[in-house]
Each structure stands twice: as C-alpha cells, then as structure tokens.
Design a protein around this motif. Structure first.
Motif, PDB file in Angstrom:
ATOM      1  N   GLN A  92       0.859  -1.187   0.000  1.00  0.00           N
ATOM      2  CA  GLN A  92       0.000   0.000   0.000  1.00  0.00           C
ATOM      3  C   GLN A  92       0.890   1.229   0.000  1.00  0.00           C
ATOM      4  OE1 GLN A  92      -3.352   0.535  -0.099  1.00  0.00           O
ATOM      5  NE2 GLN A  92      -3.211   2.732   0.250  1.00  0.00           N
ATOM      6  N   LEU A  93       0.681   2.123  -0.969  1.00  0.00           N
ATOM      7  CA  LEU A  93       1.469   3.360  -1.011  1.00  0.00           C
ATOM      8  C   LEU A  93       0.552   4.528  -0.646  1.00  0.00           C
ATOM      9  CD1 LEU A  93       3.601   2.391  -4.133  1.00  0.00           C
ATOM     10  CD2 LEU A  93       4.222   2.195  -1.727  1.00  0.00           C
ATOM     11  N   LEU A  94       0.557   5.601  -1.441  1.00  0.00           N
ATOM     12  CA  LEU A  94      -0.144   6.818  -1.010  1.00  0.00           C
ATOM     13  C   LEU A  94      -1.660   6.759  -1.176  1.00  0.00           C
ATOM     14  CD1 LEU A  94       2.255   9.507  -2.531  1.00  0.00           C
ATOM     15  CD2 LEU A  94       2.086   8.849  -0.139  1.00  0.00           C
ATOM     16  N   GLY A  95      -2.163   5.832  -2.001  1.00  0.00           N
ATOM     17  CA  GLY A  95      -3.568   5.932  -2.410  1.00  0.00           C
ATOM     18  C   GLY A  95      -3.675   6.876  -3.602  1.00  0.00           C
ATOM     19  N   PHE A  96      -4.895   7.129  -4.044  1.00  0.00           N
ATOM     20  CA  PHE A  96      -5.071   7.984  -5.231  1.00  0.00           C
ATOM     21  C   PHE A  96      -4.697   9.437  -4.951  1.00  0.00           C
ATOM     22  CE2 PHE A  96      -7.807   4.363  -6.247  1.00  0.00           C
ATOM     23  CZ  PHE A  96      -7.541   4.179  -7.595  1.00  0.00           C
ATOM     24  N   ARG A  97      -4.777   9.823  -3.674  1.00  0.00           N
ATOM     25  CA  ARG A  97      -4.495  11.211  -3.246  1.00  0.00           C
ATOM     26  C   ARG A  97      -5.139  12.205  -4.201  1.00  0.00           C
ATOM     27  NH1 ARG A  97      -0.479  12.658   1.337  1.00  0.00           N
ATOM     28  NH2 ARG A  97      -2.151  14.173   1.408  1.00  0.00           N
ATOM     29  N   GLY A  98      -4.394  13.154  -4.756  1.00  0.00           N
ATOM     30  CA  GLY A  98      -5.043  14.150  -5.614  1.00  0.00           C
ATOM     31  C   GLY A  98      -4.883  13.894  -7.096  1.00  0.00           C
ATOM     32  N   ALA A  99      -4.252  12.764  -7.461  1.00  0.00           N
ATOM     33  CA  ALA A  99      -3.850  12.575  -8.859  1.00  0.00           C
ATOM     34  C   ALA A  99      -5.025  12.547  -9.852  1.00  0.00           C
ATOM     35  CB  ALA A  99      -3.001  11.310  -8.985  1.00  0.00           C
ATOM     36  N   PRO A 100      -6.129  11.839  -9.556  1.00  0.00           N
ATOM     37  CA  PRO A 100      -7.216  11.834 -10.543  1.00  0.00           C
ATOM     38  C   PRO A 100      -7.769  13.242 -10.811  1.00  0.00           C
ATOM     39  CG  PRO A 100      -7.503  10.024  -8.981  1.00  0.00           C
ATOM     40  CD  PRO A 100      -6.398  10.908  -8.438  1.00  0.00           C
ATOM     41  N   GLY A 101      -8.010  13.988  -9.757  1.00  0.00           N
ATOM     42  CA  GLY A 101      -8.562  15.332  -9.913  1.00  0.00           C
ATOM     43  C   GLY A 101      -7.575  16.298 -10.538  1.00  0.00           C
ATOM     44  N   ASN A 102      -6.323  16.228 -10.116  1.00  0.00           N
ATOM     45  CA  ASN A 102      -5.311  17.126 -10.687  1.00  0.00           C
ATOM     46  C   ASN A 102      -5.213  16.963 -12.199  1.00  0.00           C
ATOM     47  OD1 ASN A 102      -4.619  18.070  -8.142  1.00  0.00           O
ATOM     48  ND2 ASN A 102      -2.818  16.745  -7.932  1.00  0.00           N
ATOM     49  N   THR A 103      -5.062  15.714 -12.645  1.00  0.00           N
ATOM     50  CA  THR A 103      -4.796  15.497 -14.068  1.00  0.00           C
ATOM     51  C   THR A 103      -6.007  15.824 -14.936  1.00  0.00           C
ATOM     52  OG1 THR A 103      -5.265  13.148 -13.658  1.00  0.00           O
ATOM     53  CG2 THR A 103      -2.950  13.799 -13.810  1.00  0.00           C
ATOM     54  N   MET A 104      -7.215  15.764 -14.373  1.00  0.00           N
ATOM     55  CA  MET A 104      -8.421  16.095 -15.137  1.00  0.00           C
ATOM     56  C   MET A 104      -8.691  17.599 -15.170  1.00  0.00           C
ATOM     57  SD  MET A 104     -10.126  13.773 -16.746  1.00  0.00           S
ATOM     58  CE  MET A 104      -8.473  13.398 -17.327  1.00  0.00           C
ATOM     59  N   ASN A 105      -8.026  18.352 -14.295  1.00  0.00           N
ATOM     60  CA  ASN A 105      -8.422  19.753 -14.136  1.00  0.00           C
ATOM     61  C   ASN A 105      -7.375  20.800 -14.499  1.00  0.00           C
ATOM     62  OD1 ASN A 105     -11.261  20.051 -12.881  1.00  0.00           O
ATOM     63  ND2 ASN A 105     -10.371  18.307 -11.795  1.00  0.00           N
ATOM     64  N   HIS A 106      -6.125  20.410 -14.541  1.00  0.00           N
ATOM     65  CA  HIS A 106      -5.107  21.418 -14.851  1.00  0.00           C
ATOM     66  C   HIS A 106      -3.788  20.748 -15.237  1.00  0.00           C
ATOM     67  CE1 HIS A 106      -3.359  20.478 -10.994  1.00  0.00           C
ATOM     68  NE2 HIS A 106      -4.448  20.849 -10.356  1.00  0.00           N
ATOM     69  N   THR A 107      -2.804  21.553 -15.526  1.00  0.00           N
ATOM     70  CA  THR A 107      -1.499  21.047 -15.965  1.00  0.00           C
ATOM     71  C   THR A 107      -0.808  20.264 -14.843  1.00  0.00           C
ATOM     72  OG1 THR A 107      -1.302  22.951 -17.408  1.00  0.00           O
ATOM     73  CG2 THR A 107       0.730  21.748 -16.931  1.00  0.00           C
ATOM     74  N   THR A 108      -0.190  19.156 -15.245  1.00  0.00           N
ATOM     75  CA  THR A 108       0.549  18.317 -14.306  1.00  0.00           C
ATOM     76  C   THR A 108       1.922  18.001 -14.885  1.00  0.00           C
ATOM     77  OG1 THR A 108      -1.524  17.284 -13.565  1.00  0.00           O
ATOM     78  CG2 THR A 108       0.511  16.106 -13.059  1.00  0.00           C
ATOM     79  N   SER A 109       2.945  18.053 -14.054  1.00  0.00           N
ATOM     80  CA  SER A 109       4.262  17.510 -14.407  1.00  0.00           C
ATOM     81  C   SER A 109       4.655  16.516 -13.314  1.00  0.00           C
ATOM     82  CB  SER A 109       5.308  18.619 -14.512  1.00  0.00           C
ATOM     83  OG  SER A 109       5.055  19.446 -15.642  1.00  0.00           O
ATOM     84  N   TYR A 110       5.696  15.762 -13.577  1.00  0.00           N
ATOM     85  CA  TYR A 110       6.137  14.766 -12.597  1.00  0.00           C
ATOM     86  C   TYR A 110       7.630  14.883 -12.353  1.00  0.00           C
ATOM     87  CZ  TYR A 110       1.602  12.550 -13.257  1.00  0.00           C
ATOM     88  OH  TYR A 110       0.243  12.308 -13.309  1.00  0.00           O
ATOM     89  N   PHE A 111       8.043  14.589 -11.124  1.00  0.00           N
ATOM     90  CA  PHE A 111       9.461  14.459 -10.815  1.00  0.00           C
ATOM     91  C   PHE A 111       9.704  13.069 -10.235  1.00  0.00           C
ATOM     92  CE2 PHE A 111      13.111  14.771  -7.879  1.00  0.00           C
ATOM     93  CZ  PHE A 111      14.072  15.025  -8.835  1.00  0.00           C
ATOM     94  N   ILE A 112      10.652  12.365 -10.842  1.00  0.00           N
ATOM     95  CA  ILE A 112      10.935  10.985 -10.438  1.00  0.00           C
ATOM     96  C   ILE A 112      12.438  10.862 -10.213  1.00  0.00           C
ATOM     97  CG2 ILE A 112      10.878   8.580 -11.231  1.00  0.00           C
ATOM     98  CD1 ILE A 112       8.321   9.423 -12.860  1.00  0.00           C
ATOM     99  N   PRO A 113      12.878  10.781  -8.947  1.00  0.00           N
ATOM    100  CA  PRO A 113      14.310  10.822  -8.663  1.00  0.00           C
ATOM    101  C   PRO A 113      15.043   9.499  -8.904  1.00  0.00           C
ATOM    102  CG  PRO A 113      13.061  10.737  -6.619  1.00  0.00           C
ATOM    103  CD  PRO A 113      12.053  10.796  -7.725  1.00  0.00           C
ATOM    104  N   ASN A 114      14.295   8.448  -9.271  1.00  0.00           N
ATOM    105  CA  ASN A 114      14.916   7.126  -9.437  1.00  0.00           C
ATOM    106  C   ASN A 114      14.484   6.482 -10.763  1.00  0.00           C
ATOM    107  OD1 ASN A 114      12.311   7.086  -8.336  1.00  0.00           O
ATOM    108  ND2 ASN A 114      12.569   5.028  -7.502  1.00  0.00           N
ATOM    109  N   HIS A 115      14.958   7.041 -11.854  1.00  0.00           N
ATOM    110  CA  HIS A 115      14.608   6.566 -13.203  1.00  0.00           C
ATOM    111  C   HIS A 115      15.052   5.107 -13.368  1.00  0.00           C
ATOM    112  CE1 HIS A 115      14.057   7.996 -17.598  1.00  0.00           C
ATOM    113  NE2 HIS A 115      13.956   6.684 -17.577  1.00  0.00           N
ATOM    114  N   SER A 116      14.070   4.200 -13.495  1.00  0.00           N
ATOM    115  CA  SER A 116      14.412   2.782 -13.627  1.00  0.00           C
ATOM    116  C   SER A 116      13.279   2.051 -14.333  1.00  0.00           C
ATOM    117  CB  SER A 116      14.647   2.162 -12.240  1.00  0.00           C
ATOM    118  OG  SER A 116      13.409   1.786 -11.671  1.00  0.00           O
ATOM    119  N   PRO A 117      13.561   0.829 -14.818  1.00  0.00           N
ATOM    120  CA  PRO A 117      12.505   0.052 -15.489  1.00  0.00           C
ATOM    121  C   PRO A 117      11.387  -0.365 -14.535  1.00  0.00           C
ATOM    122  CG  PRO A 117      14.688  -0.929 -15.834  1.00  0.00           C
ATOM    123  CD  PRO A 117      14.850   0.118 -14.800  1.00  0.00           C
ATOM    124  N   LYS A 118      11.633  -0.274 -13.227  1.00  0.00           N
ATOM    125  CA  LYS A 118      10.564  -0.586 -12.271  1.00  0.00           C
ATOM    126  C   LYS A 118       9.559   0.564 -12.192  1.00  0.00           C
ATOM    127  CE  LYS A 118      12.423  -3.880  -9.027  1.00  0.00           C
ATOM    128  NZ  LYS A 118      13.002  -4.124  -7.716  1.00  0.00           N
TER     129      LYS A 118
END
Lengths: 253, 289
Positions: free
Chosen positions: A120-146
């Motif tokens: 179990q990680l964060l849950g959906f949190r704000g991601a569904p609403g954010n991406t449907m309503n305004h601009t979203t970018s992502y930061f991923i500090p561990n670029h990997s095939p996982k």
C-alpha cells in the motif's frame, strides 16, 4: 565555484517546466520540485504563486527544510480553498510517481492488485482530480525500469491515451507537460502523445536512459542536453533556496 | 441561551453503535480528536466504517480491530508519509477500502451536508478509481457540452452519509460553538453538517464571549447548530499537532509507528498507553498538567 551536481541540474530542469506559466499557482511537491519551482519564480517567472507547503500562499523565497522559516503571506489558502483553485484550473502541480507508462498514466496508490495490495502506497491522493483539471508535471528521482513500465498497476494520474479516449470532457483541461528524472527530461510532444526524450542531463547517455526505461521512448533529432544552471541560479539554489543542501539527499551525484 | 452539551469521552462512546459510519476530522497527523479515538479503542465497538483525511485515527483503530471499512483520501502521519498500521491492514486484507481522490471525498461530504444524492466532478474520470470502486457512477449533464454537442458525462460523487462525526477544536463553549486557531479548518465543518450526530472535543471550554476575544470572528467556524455534544479534552489531539496550543509529538509518533513491526511491541504499547483511562494515557506520555 564548486562542481555542479546532478541535483542542481534537476532543479533547473524542474524550473523550466514552469516557464511560461505566468500568474499561476505553481505547486511542486517534494524537495527538488519545491526548489525548482521557487527558482523559476526567483529568476524567469516572477509572477508565479506558491504555497508555504501548508495553508498559505507565500510571497517570499522560502528555503526548503528550514523549520520556522519566515513566511510573507499573500493569501490564505486552506485545503477546502485549494480544491476550489484546483477545479478552477489555474494551477500546475508537480507530483511523484511509483510507476508511469508511455502515455503518462501514473500510479502511486499501491503495488499489486488494488483490492489486496502487495504494498500500500499513497492511495489515489489528488492525482485523478489534478490530471483532469489542470497542468501536471512529474518528478521521479529514481529513473528505472521498475518505475517506467509497460503497464501501471493502478492508474491514478490520467495519461494522454485515456484522456483522448473519453473525448473533450477529459481532454479539455488535461496537460502532462513534462517528466523530470535524475537522468533526463521527457515530454509528450509527439503525434500520439507518446513519451519523448526531450533532454539528457550532462554525463548521461541516451543508452543509459533507454536501458532505464521499461518501454520504448521516442528519441528524435530535437534531443538536447539539459542546460546547466547560470551563476545566478546556482547562487539562488545554494545560498537562498536550499542552504542545507537537502537536494543532494533526493538526487545523488 | 446557550445549552449545556458537555459530555465525557465515555458518554460519547455510549452514543455510538457497532457498524456505524463515523467521520473523524483533522487531516493526516493534524488536530485529530485522539482522546475520542482512544475511547473507541477502549470500548467494545466494532465493524465501524471510518471516513477521514486519515492519520493515526485510522491507523490506531485498524490496529485495535475496530474498522470494517475505511473511506479516505489518504492515510498519512505527515512526517512518516505512510501510516504503518493502516498499510498492514490493507496489505493483509483485514479492512475494506473506499480509496478516493481527496477532492472527491470533500464532494461526498458536501453532498451529504447539503442533502443531495451526489455532486458532479471531473475528478476520477479516466483513472482506475471508478474501475476499482464500481459503486461510484457517472452522470450525463442535461446541458449542452462545450462544443454544443450532448452534455458532458461526469463523475457523480455520491453523498457520504454519516451516522456520527468526531472533531477537535482549539476552543469551544458548552453549547458547541467553537473555533480553530491553527492554519486550517480542514473539512471539519462539512463532516459536522453531514453527520446525524457530531461530537466535538476541545482543548478548553470557555464562556461564549471569550471566543471572540481569543481569535478573530473568522475563526469561529463551528456553530452549535452542527454539534451534539462537547468534551473538554486538554491535549486531546495528542500526539497529532494542535497549533497554536501544541505541536506534534514526533518522538511519541515514532514510538507508535515502530510498534507495527511485531505483535509484542503493539501489545506492550497498548498495555502501557491505551488500556487505561485518558488520564492514565496523559500521565504515561507526560502531558498531563
């Protein structure tokens, strides 16, 4: 001036995500994203609005990870109001991701079957609403095939293919601008919005990124090397926005 | 005339029943009505559905075996991003989940507070949230869409009907008028209006006229119209933060989180802090005055 670190390159790559946003709520979540957003405002996007991480819009250049840092409050924005801002649309959020596919579908809810997750990680949190309503970018500090996978376990943040499938109701406010990682910056500037390698950070090869990505990235002749911070940007990062160098704990090297 | 609605934690618990749907105010590890949560842990209540912007309220109640279903936007301890006891409950399948977008949770509470069956939103469209929770349906707008074609099909976030709500405020009078003195009210007002009965703990019960003297009238966001009972509970939000009265007890939160690693640690924690009265708890954690 000492050597420029990878985390500082990431900070600048994050800042660049907000270029052109003008007077908009710039809402990066995480250490490097927060420094990057604040750097954008202190340098080339002076009218961005940013929070103190809690219920206030803070007008001053707050340092990250400093308890009791001074806050110049320009407005009170408690959570109920934040959702109004979010649904009103004048916001650009930068979130994290535990998994992401080639169209930018993002997962940070859990790993495994959602009904009985392996983790179990964060849950959906704000991601569904954010991406449907305004601009979203992502930061991923561990670029990997996982992380960059063929198929995410649960779609939290909505990607381009799913938004297109639903038509205007989902696509009219949907924009995934960029994905910044410890290796590179990606965008979706391709005919069918597949993820494209936009720039690689100095010291990283295209092969490094391809090997660390679990699906085929679009690589075209627009590929650049990520830019380095200017002398003034370095000063802002090191002396004003992150004097305790917390950024190096999030991105090494 | 201000009525007298004062109760003890035990009297609040006596108003609750097995199987109820209960909302808990606050946000993550912030201004949670923890003395009421601890009273539920001590009680025989079971099979509860807990609705919360979750923190140690959900974690503690899961660890104590009180929760049948959790309805949440997240469950976090802030400085410990993932609530460890809740994670275990989810991963072992002992608790059913309605895992919502944070904004959808707000709308579900608002719909219940306004007594409408749902509120429309774009949040949830295209995500797997609707696939995992097929009880959440969509609705087509009766008005033309933005391009003049048929109306948009939006998520119809259902009202989250509540039997009871538990909230914690900085100050209150004996009738249930209350104020928050920290940076955020969270969704406490929506929960209080959505619930059949709302029980509120408070750091201090004061005469009504003192409320306006303590903070600007903008802080007086809970009225007695929303409140069934008031419990005076100094340090009642411990170990969550309750500014400006006190911050989070990070050391104690770490101790609580660490008990997830073995049944023995949890049993010891429970025996030391939770099996006695609230006064025993406050003595054990060293906050009693």
């Amino acid at each position: 001036m000492s050597e420029i670190s990878r985390s500082e390159v990431c900070v600048v790559a994050v800042a660049e995500c907000f270029r052109g946003d003008g007077e908009r709520l710039c809402n990066p979540i995480g250490t490097v994203p927060m420094i990057g957003g604040r750097l954008a405002r202190e340098s080339f996007e002076p009218y961005l609005v940013m929070t103190d991480g809690y219920a206030m819009f803070a007008a001053n250049a707050m340092p990250v990870g400093v308890a009791d840092a001074e806050v110049v409050v320009e407005a009170w924005n408690p959570y109920a109001q934040m959702f109004s801002v979010l649904w009103n649309g004048n916001r650009h959020v930068m979130m994290g991701a535990s998994q992401m596919d080639r169209f930018g579908n993002q997962n940070f809810a859990c790993i495994g079957d959602w009904h009985k997750p392996k983790a179990q990680l964060l849950g959906f949190r704000g991601a569904p609403g954010n991406t449907m309503n305004h601009t979203t970018s992502y930061f991923i500090p561990n670029h990997s095939p996982k992380v960059f996978v063929d198929q995410v376990d649960v779609v939290c943040g909505v990607g381009y293919d799913r938004a297109a499938e639903l038509g205007l109701v989902a696509s009219r406010f949907h924009e995934i601008r960029r994905v910044v990682t410890n290796l590179a910056t990606m965008d979706f500037d391709t005919p069918d919005h597949r993820m494209r390698l936009r720039s690689i950070h100095p010291g990283v090869t295209v092969d490094d990124v391809v090997e660390a990505t679990g699906f085929e990235l679009v690589v075209d002749d627009r590929l650049e090397e990520s830019r380095l911070p200017t002398a003034e940007e370095l000063r802002l990062i090191r002396e004003v926005l992150d004097p305790n160098n917390i950024r190096s704990a999030e991105v090494r090297g | 005339m201000i009525p007298d609605k004062r109760l003890t934690e035990e009297e609040v618990v006596a108003e609750l029943r097995d199987g109820m749907t209960i909302a808990i105010g606050g946000w993550a590890s912030r201004r949670k009505p923890m003395s009421l949560v601890r009273a539920i842990v001590r009680s025989s209540l079971k099979d509860l559905t807990i609705v919360s912007y979750g923190g140690p309220d959900i974690g503690l109640l899961c660890a104590a075996g009180k929760v049948r279903k959790a309805v949440y936007g997240f469950v976090s301890l802030d400085t410990i991003p993932l609530e460890p006891h809740f994670r275990i409950a989810r991963q072992s399948g002992t608790v059913e989940a309605m895992e919502l977008d944070e904004g959808m949770l707000l709308l579900g509470l608002q719909a219940a507070a306004w007594r409408v069956p749902f509120l429309p939103t774009r949040a949830g469209l295209g995500s797997d949230l609707l696939r995992m929770m097929p009880e959440i349906l969509t609705v087509r707008s009766p008005y033309p869409g933005p391009d003049g074609s048929e109306g948009e099909e939006l998520v119809a976030m259902p009202a989250i009907e509540l039997d009871a709500a538990l909230i914690h405020m900085n100050r209150a009078d004996q009738g249930g008028n209350a104020q928050f003195l920290g940076p955020d009210l969270y969704m406490d007002d929506l929960m209080a209006m959505a619930a059949g009965k709302t029980f509120m703990s408070t750091e201090r019960i004061v005469p009504t006229e003192e409320l306006a003297a303590t903070g600007s009238f903008h802080t007086q966001r809970i009225s007695r119209l929303m409140v069934t009972g008031v419990v005076e509970a100094p340090h009642g939000a411990h170990f969550t933060e309750c500014p400006p009265d006190y911050g989070r007890d990070e050391a104690f939160q770490k101790e609580y989180a660490a008990t997830v690693s073995s049944a023995e640690l949890w049993d010891a924690f429970r025996a030391k802090y939770l099996d006695g009265t609230e006064a025993d708890y406050q003595r054990a954690v060293g906050v009693s005055s």
